[in-house]
Design a protein around this motif. Structure first.
Motif, PDB file in Angstrom:
ATOM      1  N   LYS A  26       0.946  -1.281  -0.046  1.00  0.00           N
ATOM      2  CA  LYS A  26       0.106   0.011  -0.111  1.00  0.00           C
ATOM      3  C   LYS A  26       0.703   1.376   0.002  1.00  0.00           C
ATOM      4  CE  LYS A  26      -2.762   0.990   3.001  1.00  0.00           C
ATOM      5  NZ  LYS A  26      -3.990   0.886   4.175  1.00  0.00           N
ATOM      6  N   ASP A  27       2.125   1.092  -0.133  1.00  0.00           N
ATOM      7  CA  ASP A  27       3.148   2.439   0.024  1.00  0.00           C
ATOM      8  C   ASP A  27       3.570   2.346  -1.277  1.00  0.00           C
ATOM      9  OD1 ASP A  27       6.011   1.521   1.726  1.00  0.00           O
ATOM     10  OD2 ASP A  27       4.454   0.001   1.006  1.00  0.00           O
ATOM     11  N   LEU A  29       6.519   3.291  -2.393  1.00  0.00           N
ATOM     12  CA  LEU A  29       7.727   2.994  -2.617  1.00  0.00           C
ATOM     13  C   LEU A  29       8.005   1.244  -2.836  1.00  0.00           C
ATOM     14  CD1 LEU A  29      10.226   4.785  -0.288  1.00  0.00           C
ATOM     15  CD2 LEU A  29      10.541   4.262  -2.350  1.00  0.00           C
ATOM     16  N   ILE A  80       8.019  10.443  -6.303  1.00  0.00           N
ATOM     17  CA  ILE A  80       7.767   9.766  -4.881  1.00  0.00           C
ATOM     18  C   ILE A  80       8.084  10.900  -3.865  1.00  0.00           C
ATOM     19  CG2 ILE A  80       8.043   8.043  -3.239  1.00  0.00           C
ATOM     20  CD1 ILE A  80       8.077   6.252  -5.420  1.00  0.00           C
ATOM     21  N   LEU A  81       9.400  11.245  -3.992  1.00  0.00           N
ATOM     22  CA  LEU A  81      10.039  12.187  -3.131  1.00  0.00           C
ATOM     23  C   LEU A  81       9.087  13.545  -3.192  1.00  0.00           C
ATOM     24  CD1 LEU A  81      12.394  11.732  -1.064  1.00  0.00           C
ATOM     25  CD2 LEU A  81      13.679  12.941  -2.524  1.00  0.00           C
ATOM     26  N   PHE A  84       5.836  13.068  -1.386  1.00  0.00           N
ATOM     27  CA  PHE A  84       6.020  13.087   0.105  1.00  0.00           C
ATOM     28  C   PHE A  84       6.119  14.326   0.535  1.00  0.00           C
ATOM     29  CE2 PHE A  84       8.554  12.682   3.904  1.00  0.00           C
ATOM     30  CZ  PHE A  84       7.712  11.951   4.565  1.00  0.00           C
ATOM     31  N   ILE A  90       2.991   8.609   1.796  1.00  0.00           N
ATOM     32  CA  ILE A  90       3.218   7.901   0.375  1.00  0.00           C
ATOM     33  C   ILE A  90       2.076   6.642   0.330  1.00  0.00           C
ATOM     34  CG2 ILE A  90       5.636   8.487  -0.001  1.00  0.00           C
ATOM     35  CD1 ILE A  90       6.152   5.975   1.060  1.00  0.00           C
ATOM     36  N   LYS A  91       1.175   6.908   1.234  1.00  0.00           N
ATOM     37  CA  LYS A  91       0.007   5.793   1.222  1.00  0.00           C
ATOM     38  C   LYS A  91      -0.641   5.980   0.101  1.00  0.00           C
ATOM     39  CE  LYS A  91      -0.483   5.457   6.343  1.00  0.00           C
ATOM     40  NZ  LYS A  91      -1.411   5.889   7.101  1.00  0.00           N
ATOM     41  N   THR A  92      -0.946   5.009  -0.771  1.00  0.00           N
ATOM     42  CA  THR A  92      -1.884   5.294  -1.881  1.00  0.00           C
ATOM     43  C   THR A  92      -3.147   5.724  -1.665  1.00  0.00           C
ATOM     44  OG1 THR A  92      -1.895   2.853  -1.945  1.00  0.00           O
ATOM     45  CG2 THR A  92      -0.491   4.083  -3.553  1.00  0.00           C
ATOM     46  N   GLU A  93      -3.773   5.165  -0.499  1.00  0.00           N
ATOM     47  CA  GLU A  93      -5.110   5.326  -0.252  1.00  0.00           C
ATOM     48  C   GLU A  93      -5.367   7.029   0.119  1.00  0.00           C
ATOM     49  OE1 GLU A  93      -6.943   1.294   1.415  1.00  0.00           O
ATOM     50  OE2 GLU A  93      -6.577   2.840   3.093  1.00  0.00           O
TER      51      GLU A  93
ATOM     52  N   GLN B  26      10.011  -1.213   5.233  1.00  0.00           N
ATOM     53  CA  GLN B  26      10.155  -0.712   3.817  1.00  0.00           C
ATOM     54  C   GLN B  26      11.910  -1.026   3.884  1.00  0.00           C
ATOM     55  OE1 GLN B  26       8.833   3.212   4.154  1.00  0.00           O
ATOM     56  NE2 GLN B  26       7.226   2.690   2.723  1.00  0.00           N
ATOM     57  N   PHE B  68      16.943   3.282  -3.875  1.00  0.00           N
ATOM     58  CA  PHE B  68      15.857   2.947  -2.846  1.00  0.00           C
ATOM     59  C   PHE B  68      16.068   3.372  -1.569  1.00  0.00           C
ATOM     60  CE2 PHE B  68      14.063   1.124  -6.830  1.00  0.00           C
ATOM     61  CZ  PHE B  68      12.569   1.380  -6.559  1.00  0.00           C
ATOM     62  N   VAL B  71      16.286   6.919  -0.703  1.00  0.00           N
ATOM     63  CA  VAL B  71      14.938   7.599  -0.470  1.00  0.00           C
ATOM     64  C   VAL B  71      14.182   7.218   0.706  1.00  0.00           C
ATOM     65  CG1 VAL B  71      12.605   7.798  -1.638  1.00  0.00           C
ATOM     66  CG2 VAL B  71      14.831   7.914  -3.254  1.00  0.00           C
ATOM     67  N   ILE B  75      12.793   9.765   3.296  1.00  0.00           N
ATOM     68  CA  ILE B  75      11.243   9.912   3.596  1.00  0.00           C
ATOM     69  C   ILE B  75      10.915   9.682   5.174  1.00  0.00           C
ATOM     70  CG2 ILE B  75       8.999   8.590   3.347  1.00  0.00           C
ATOM     71  CD1 ILE B  75       9.637   8.545   0.443  1.00  0.00           C
ATOM     72  N   PRO B  82       2.293   1.928   6.988  1.00  0.00           N
ATOM     73  CA  PRO B  82       0.537   1.828   6.468  1.00  0.00           C
ATOM     74  C   PRO B  82       0.072   0.299   6.763  1.00  0.00           C
ATOM     75  CG  PRO B  82       1.971   2.127   4.763  1.00  0.00           C
ATOM     76  CD  PRO B  82       2.910   2.497   5.967  1.00  0.00           C
ATOM     77  N   PRO B  83      -1.080   0.292   7.280  1.00  0.00           N
ATOM     78  CA  PRO B  83      -1.557  -1.222   7.253  1.00  0.00           C
ATOM     79  C   PRO B  83      -1.908  -1.679   5.835  1.00  0.00           C
ATOM     80  CG  PRO B  83      -3.290   0.464   7.904  1.00  0.00           C
ATOM     81  CD  PRO B  83      -1.955   1.138   7.814  1.00  0.00           C
ATOM     82  N   ARG B  85      -3.844  -3.729   2.894  1.00  0.00           N
ATOM     83  CA  ARG B  85      -5.125  -3.346   2.371  1.00  0.00           C
ATOM     84  C   ARG B  85      -6.197  -4.515   2.875  1.00  0.00           C
ATOM     85  NH1 ARG B  85      -4.940  -0.570  -2.398  1.00  0.00           N
ATOM     86  NH2 ARG B  85      -2.988  -0.502  -3.538  1.00  0.00           N
ATOM     87  N   VAL B 159      13.434  17.303  -7.950  1.00  0.00           N
ATOM     88  CA  VAL B 159      13.642  17.221  -6.498  1.00  0.00           C
ATOM     89  C   VAL B 159      14.063  18.565  -6.004  1.00  0.00           C
ATOM     90  CG1 VAL B 159      14.791  16.167  -4.824  1.00  0.00           C
ATOM     91  CG2 VAL B 159      13.835  14.945  -6.648  1.00  0.00           C
TER      92      VAL B 159
END
Lengths: 100, 168
Positions: A26-27, A29, A80-81, A84, A90-93, B26, B68, B71, B75, B82-83, B85, B159
């Motif tokens: 869901k994120d 990245l 993405i940065l 944010f 960065i949650k897609t929801e 992540q 990655f 980043v 971030i 995040p939980p 889905r 950026v």
């Protein structure tokens, strides 16, 4: 010598896992990482088919795919940065600006 | 021996991607993906594409995944991971992926059977690859360099923080 079909089936499985990871996560990245997994599976199929056709062209294509993936990673991570920095998430929801 | 190597690399790459799907952190995801990409590089070397295997490990596992990791470091999500889905979304995504896998399999099932390694060995050393790259694929190669320049400039412009207005 290992049959080439083993590599093809492995690339199917890796592509499948990439799709699952893209939809389950869901994120942004991790979804981006899932896209990289799918690119890798395609690369594996390219190399396996190049070996079975006994041509080097597939390896050249993989070279280009890796280069494009590098460019894509740089641009995508910059986007993405930026997301944010603007939305603090960065949650897609939570990124539902275009939802009606 | 080569069968053992193939199954070892395949199982490690599949298991690390599965662990990536199940792990929520992540940073761990990125590290597991580095492991998976390194295993894929080993598979490339097992097929016989040694140059591509080197490129895979240096560029993919080295450069792209470090990007990655940087980043993720920048971030620095404070409000936790995040939980996942909702349940039905997971089932639906797995269903879609299975359908896609079946499609791929049925589309390529005919080609799987005659695919066996032929006895003729074509040299896949960097010399012949480079000769192919600079003769037949010269224009794509040059276009790739333009693409990389565009990506470099684009990511810096995207950026870069704006000095005067802080509105957007």
């Amino acid at each position: 010598m290992i049959p080439i079909s083993y590599f093809i089936v492995l690339s199917f499985i890796l592509f499948f896992l990439g799709i699952v990871a893209f939809f389950v996560k869901k994120d942004l990245l991790t979804q981006f990482m899932a896209v990289e997994i799918m690119l890798n599976a395609a690369n594996l199929a390219f190399i396996a088919f190049a070996k079975s056709a006994n041509a080097l062209d597939g390896q050249v294509i993989v070279f280009f795919v890796i280069t494009v993936a590098g460019a894509e990673a740089a641009i995508g991570l910059a986007i993405i940065l930026l997301i944010f920095r603007h939305r603090k998430t960065i949650k897609t929801e939570d990124i539902n600006l275009m939802k009606g | 021996m080569s069968y053992f190597l193939f199954f070892l690399l395949a199982i490690v790459s599949i298991a690390s991607i599965l662990a990536m799907i199940l792990t929520k952190n992540q940073a761990y995801n990125a590290l597991l993906l580095i492991l998976a990409f390194t295993c894929t590089g080993g598979l490339f070397a097992l097929i016989g594409a040694s140059f591509i295997a080197t490129i895979q490990i240096i560029i993919y596992a080295g450069a792209i995944m470090i990007l990655f990791v940087f980043v993720i470091m920048m971030i620095n999500i404070r409000d936790g991971i995040p939980p996942e889905r909702k349940k039905w979304t997971i089932y639906f995504s797995i269903f879609v992926a299975v359908v896609f896998l079946a499609e791929l399999f049925f589309a390529l099932k005919g080609t799987l059977a005659p695919l066996s390694t032929s006895g003729i060995e074509q040299s896949s050393d960097p010399t012949s690859l480079g000769r192919l790259l600079f003769t037949e694929y010269l224009y794509p190669f040059e276009i790739t360099s333009i693409l990389i320049i565009a990506a470099l400039v684009g990511s810096i412009v995207l950026v870069k923080k704006k000095e005067n207005n802080d509105s957007n």
